[in-house]
Design a protein around this motif. Structure first.
Motif, short mmCIF file in Angstrom:
data_model
loop_
_atom_site.label_atom_id
_atom_site.label_comp_id
_atom_site.label_asym_id
_atom_site.label_seq_id
_atom_site.Cartn_x
_atom_site.Cartn_y
_atom_site.Cartn_z
N SER A 50 0.86 -1.17 0.00
CA SER A 50 0.00 0.00 0.00
C SER A 50 0.91 1.23 0.00
O SER A 50 1.88 1.29 0.75
N ILE A 51 0.58 2.19 -0.84
CA ILE A 51 1.43 3.36 -1.02
C ILE A 51 0.68 4.60 -0.54
O ILE A 51 -0.48 4.80 -0.87
N TYR A 68 7.62 -0.11 -11.82
CA TYR A 68 8.11 -0.93 -10.72
C TYR A 68 7.70 -2.38 -10.90
O TYR A 68 8.50 -3.30 -10.76
N GLN A 69 6.42 -2.59 -11.22
CA GLN A 69 5.93 -3.95 -11.38
C GLN A 69 6.67 -4.69 -12.49
O GLN A 69 6.96 -5.87 -12.38
N ALA A 70 7.00 -4.00 -13.56
CA ALA A 70 7.74 -4.63 -14.65
C ALA A 70 9.18 -4.94 -14.24
O ALA A 70 9.75 -5.95 -14.65
N SER A 71 9.77 -4.08 -13.43
CA SER A 71 11.17 -4.30 -13.05
C SER A 71 11.34 -5.41 -12.03
O SER A 71 12.36 -6.09 -12.01
N VAL A 72 10.34 -5.63 -11.19
CA VAL A 72 10.43 -6.68 -10.17
C VAL A 72 10.15 -8.06 -10.78
O VAL A 72 10.68 -9.06 -10.33
N LYS A 73 9.32 -8.11 -11.81
CA LYS A 73 8.99 -9.34 -12.53
C LYS A 73 8.29 -10.36 -11.65
O LYS A 73 8.45 -11.56 -11.81
N ASN A 74 7.56 -9.92 -10.68
CA ASN A 74 6.71 -10.77 -9.85
C ASN A 74 5.30 -10.20 -9.91
O ASN A 74 5.10 -9.06 -10.29
N ASN A 75 4.35 -11.01 -9.51
CA ASN A 75 2.98 -10.51 -9.44
C ASN A 75 2.81 -9.73 -8.15
O ASN A 75 2.50 -10.30 -7.10
N ILE A 76 3.04 -8.44 -8.23
CA ILE A 76 2.95 -7.59 -7.06
C ILE A 76 1.75 -6.68 -7.21
O ILE A 76 1.57 -6.04 -8.24
N GLU A 77 0.96 -6.65 -6.18
CA GLU A 77 -0.22 -5.80 -6.18
C GLU A 77 0.12 -4.54 -5.39
O GLU A 77 0.31 -4.58 -4.18
N ALA A 78 0.20 -3.43 -6.09
CA ALA A 78 0.51 -2.14 -5.46
C ALA A 78 -0.75 -1.28 -5.53
O ALA A 78 -1.28 -1.03 -6.59
N ARG A 79 -1.20 -0.84 -4.36
CA ARG A 79 -2.42 -0.05 -4.26
C ARG A 79 -2.08 1.28 -3.60
O ARG A 79 -1.36 1.33 -2.62
N ILE A 80 -2.63 2.35 -4.15
CA ILE A 80 -2.43 3.67 -3.56
C ILE A 80 -3.53 3.92 -2.55
O ILE A 80 -4.71 3.80 -2.86
N ASP A 81 -3.13 4.24 -1.34
CA ASP A 81 -4.09 4.52 -0.27
C ASP A 81 -4.66 5.92 -0.47
O ASP A 81 -4.02 6.91 -0.10
N GLN A 82 -5.84 6.00 -1.05
CA GLN A 82 -6.44 7.30 -1.34
C GLN A 82 -7.30 7.80 -0.19
O GLN A 82 -7.90 8.87 -0.29
N ASP A 83 -7.35 7.04 0.90
CA ASP A 83 -8.07 7.50 2.09
C ASP A 83 -7.14 8.28 3.02
O ASP A 83 -7.57 9.18 3.74
N ASN A 84 -5.86 7.91 3.01
CA ASN A 84 -4.88 8.54 3.90
C ASN A 84 -3.71 9.06 3.07
O ASN A 84 -2.77 8.31 2.80
N ILE A 94 7.25 9.14 -0.84
CA ILE A 94 6.19 8.18 -0.59
C ILE A 94 6.50 7.37 0.66
O ILE A 94 7.64 7.33 1.12
N GLU A 95 5.46 6.74 1.20
CA GLU A 95 5.60 5.76 2.25
C GLU A 95 4.95 4.49 1.75
O GLU A 95 3.86 4.52 1.19
N ILE A 96 5.61 3.36 1.93
CA ILE A 96 5.11 2.08 1.45
C ILE A 96 4.90 1.18 2.65
O ILE A 96 5.76 1.08 3.53
#
Length: 139
Positions: A50-51, A68-84, A94-96
């Motif tokens: 969560s970002i 980022y997802q292409a460079s890591v080459k894994n199935n990574i789910e990155a979601r932007i926290d639009q509530d906070n 950013i904070e991850i």
């Protein structure tokens, strides 16, 4: 006249060289910013992250997630926290967080400055108070 024409060509070449150098420096700054963001992701290496970012940086972060997802080459789910969102008073970055929010990687300018302040504390101490004869280690 030949002398002045030669000088004029030299000046023109110098201007072209300077412009080329400035363009390269600008490109390097953009690549450095992108690399900093991606390296924050690499520190976490979780399958779901969560970002948090500033509200005004939302479009920039959304644009760089696929890189980022292409460079890591894994199935990574990155979601932007639009509530906070991060405070708009910070300078940027950013904070991850991992999926459950227990692990946090802070890649903001303020957190980097804090890290630098801690690393430079021995030098600052010597500059302010002079060298301490009783200290064995300069940590």
């Amino acid at each position: 006249m030949e002398y002045y024409e030669k000088k004029e060509k030299q000046i023109e070449q110098q201007k072209k060289i300077q412009m080329s150098n400035l363009m390269n420096q600008a490109r390097l700054k953009v690549l450095k910013a992108r690399d900093d963001m991606i390296s924050g992701f690499y520190q976490l290496l979780e399958p779901k992250v969560s970002i948090r970012c500033r509200k005004q940086d939302l479009a920039l972060v959304q644009k760089n997630i696929p890189i980022y997802q292409a460079s890591v080459k894994n199935n990574i789910e990155a979601r932007i926290d639009q509530d906070n969102f991060l405070s708009p008073e910070i300078s940027g970055g950013i904070e991850i967080y991992n999926a459950d929010g227990k692990i946090k990687v802070s890649n903001t300018l303020e957190s980097r400055l804090d890290l630098m302040a801690q690393q430079m504390m021995p030098e600052i101490r010597v500059a302010l108070f002079g060298a301490n004869q009783n200290r064995k280690f300069l940590d």
